[in-house]
Design a protein around this motif. Structure first.
Motif, mmCIF file in Angstrom:
data_model
loop_
_atom_site.group_PDB
_atom_site.id
_atom_site.type_symbol
_atom_site.label_atom_id
_atom_site.label_comp_id
_atom_site.label_asym_id
_atom_site.label_seq_id
_atom_site.Cartn_x
_atom_site.Cartn_y
_atom_site.Cartn_z
ATOM 1 N N ALA A 185 49.742 34.291 44.662
ATOM 2 C CA ALA A 185 49.250 33.298 43.706
ATOM 3 C C ALA A 185 49.233 33.921 42.317
ATOM 4 C CB ALA A 185 47.844 32.843 44.093
ATOM 5 N N LYS A 186 49.493 33.111 41.294
ATOM 6 C CA LYS A 186 49.521 33.623 39.925
ATOM 7 C C LYS A 186 48.239 33.319 39.164
ATOM 8 C CE LYS A 186 54.563 33.345 39.525
ATOM 9 N NZ LYS A 186 55.705 32.756 38.767
ATOM 10 N N THR A 187 47.498 32.305 39.619
ATOM 11 C CA THR A 187 46.295 31.911 38.889
ATOM 12 C C THR A 187 45.063 32.030 39.771
ATOM 13 O OG1 THR A 187 46.673 29.576 39.450
ATOM 14 C CG2 THR A 187 47.539 30.362 37.345
ATOM 15 N N PHE A 188 43.922 32.251 39.115
ATOM 16 C CA PHE A 188 42.680 32.522 39.813
ATOM 17 C C PHE A 188 41.525 31.863 39.078
ATOM 18 C CE2 PHE A 188 38.905 35.236 40.411
ATOM 19 C CZ PHE A 188 38.858 35.344 41.789
ATOM 20 N N SER A 189 40.549 31.366 39.817
ATOM 21 C CA SER A 189 39.302 30.926 39.189
ATOM 22 C C SER A 189 38.156 31.688 39.831
ATOM 23 C CB SER A 189 39.102 29.411 39.315
ATOM 24 O OG SER A 189 38.718 29.043 40.614
ATOM 25 N N TYR A 190 37.250 32.195 38.993
ATOM 26 C CA TYR A 190 36.141 33.017 39.461
ATOM 27 C C TYR A 190 35.108 32.189 40.225
ATOM 28 C CZ TYR A 190 37.774 36.444 35.991
ATOM 29 O OH TYR A 190 38.523 37.330 35.256
ATOM 30 N N PRO A 191 34.775 32.568 41.464
ATOM 31 C CA PRO A 191 33.660 31.917 42.139
ATOM 32 C C PRO A 191 32.390 32.030 41.298
ATOM 33 C CG PRO A 191 34.919 33.212 43.705
ATOM 34 C CD PRO A 191 35.438 33.559 42.331
#
Length: 325
Positions: free
Chosen positions: A238-244
């Protein structure tokens, strides 16, 4: 410029003994998209990876947690309106058929009164919030009553993960079947595959832990496990991430680790517009859907979304890439 809106629950109604979440109905979701369309152009994951010009008024729609209702109720509306989006998913929900701790808490809070749940926690733990933490709780959970905000802060930030699991897991097992709940709550893998093919899938971590509050070793392990899932299912990271959780503490000191594990962009919950995503790719600001035009608590009632907004600045502090050791 880039403004990002974040959604979680999309349901036809939110009836529960003790309402514990702030979501939108499909009708409210559609109306908010129509309202947001007045302010700028909707963009995709690929658009942001390729670069957003500073003079462009770009809007990204995002979802956290990989909930089935997002695919069934929100995606058809987005597809009909030809609006791109990103769904950020926790990979343990699919690889292990586990219910994230945060959702265990949401489900328990829908059945147990806040005061009763707090008593159960206090019985098992001696930790209490300081005055500073009580204020942080109210600021972070600004849509909740004070008692509920402090309960959520205690659960999500103050108790250690291992201690929290010892308290919550037995309670959850008493009220719910985990496998059945996971199957009902989260998307199916064929739905994830469809989102991947459309360029609409990113990572929300493996277990929805506040990674910035873990050791670097623990945080890297979580990110690697999440990427292992993407590689095993789709052949690529995956290239994108969102912080929990998305708070400053949950995002700090992770830019280098994210880059090392193959991510190119990461989204926090700093309520802010991003002047140029390329300048702070691992600490992009994002608004809760309720904050935005068309939301329940529109903070832009007297202003245009892109006229004199708050600009993202968390990357200027000690958790920015350039300041990491």
């Amino acid at each position: 410029m880039l403004a990002v809106g974040n959604f979680h629950y999309i349901r036809k109604d939110f009836k529960a003994a003790y309402p514990s979440i702030f979501g939108v109905t499909p009708g409210q979701f559609r109306n908010q998209l129509k309202e947001l369309a007045k302010y700028g152009k909707f963009v995709s994951q690929e658009d942001i990876l390729n670069g957003i010009p500073k003079d462009e008024k770009a809007i990204l729609i995002s979802f956290d947690d990989g909930l089935k209702e997002q695919f069934k109720l929100a995606k058809p509306i987005l597809d009909e309106m030809k609006i791109p989006f990103i769904c950020f998913v926790n990979t343990s929900n699919f690889a292990e058929q586990k219910v994230s701790l945060v959702h265990q808490i949401h489900l328990l809070r829908s059945k147990i009164a806040p005061a009763e749940l707090q008593k159960k926690i206090e019985k098992e733990s001696t930790i209490q919030l300081t005055d500073e933490e009580r204020n942080k709780a109210v600021n972070h959970y600004n849509y909740d009553e004070g008692e509920v905000a402090r309960l959520k802060y205690l659960l999500n930030f103050r108790l250690g993960i291992s201690e929290l699991k010892k308290i919550i897991n037995p309670l959850f097992e008493k009220y719910f079947d985990e496998y059945e709940t996971a199957t009902e709550l989260y998307m199916r893998e064929e739905q994830l595959a469809e989102l991947w093919e459309q360029g609409s899938l990113g990572s929300h971590g493996h277990r929805h832990d506040p990674l910035g509050m873990l050791s670097q070793k623990q945080a890297k392990y979580d990110l690697e496990k999440s990427q292992e899932f993407f590689v095993s299912r789709f052949g690529e990271k995956a290239k994108t991430f969102s912080y929990p959780y998305g708070s400053f503490d949950a995002c700090k000191n992770l830019s280098i680790t994210l880059a090392e594990t193959g991510f190119e962009l990461a989204f926090s919950m700093e309520r802010a517009v991003n002047i140029d995503p390329k300048e702070n790719p691992f600490l992009l600001g994002r608004y809760d859907c309720n904050d935005l035009p068309g939301g329940k608590a529109n903070i832009f009632q007297k202003e245009n979304l892109f006229e004199n907004p708050e600009y993202s600045k968390w990357h200027l502090y000690e958790n920015g890439t350039s300041n990491q050791q």
